[in-house]
Design a protein around this motif. Structure first.
Motif: not given
Length: 136
Positions: A101-106
């Motif tokens: 999820x953090x990677x997707x938001x980035x």
């Protein structure tokens, strides 16, 4: 032997070395149990068995990378655990979801041209990273 809620639990541990101390046998079994968890988690979550290389050097690199990723995740979990909270159980599945999820938001921030630097410290960003995680 352990007693819990009126029931008695017994564990029988065996060793072929008759000179081995009882506490050493117990320590070996505990260590073996933890090692099995490491390999299970590495197989399920970090792709330990997903390499198709045939070269010994490439296979060594893949196995080391998979186990290192798992160990770094466990280290990060320990660093973020609240001290004094007693026994802590790590959920690799939840960590994998959070990292994805953090990677997707980035990726969203890069493609939309939004600066997420200030947003990362907000509770909303944390909530979005925890979306779909089993254990928060």
């Amino acid at each position: 032997m352990r007693e819990e809620k009126g029931k008695t639990y017994t564990a029988l541990l065996f060793c072929t070395d008759t000179d081995c101390a009882v506490l050493d046998i117990l320590r070996y079994y505990k260590a073996r149990f933890q090692i099995e968890f490491v390999f299970r988690d590495a197989k399920q979550y970090t792709g330990l068995c997903d390499c198709q290389a045939t070269s010994e050097a490439k296979l060594d690199f893949h196995f080391n990378a998979s186990l290192a990723a798992l160990n770094l995740l466990r280290l990060e979990d320990r660093q973020q655990a609240v001290e004094g909270s007693g026994r802590h159980v790590i959920s690799i599945a939840s960590w994998k979801t959070r990292k994805f999820n953090a990677h997707l938001l980035e990726r969203f921030s890069c493609h939309l041209g939004i600066d997420f630097t200030a947003i990362k410290s907000s509770q909303g960003f944390t909530d979005l990273c925890n979306y779909g995680a089993i254990a928060a």
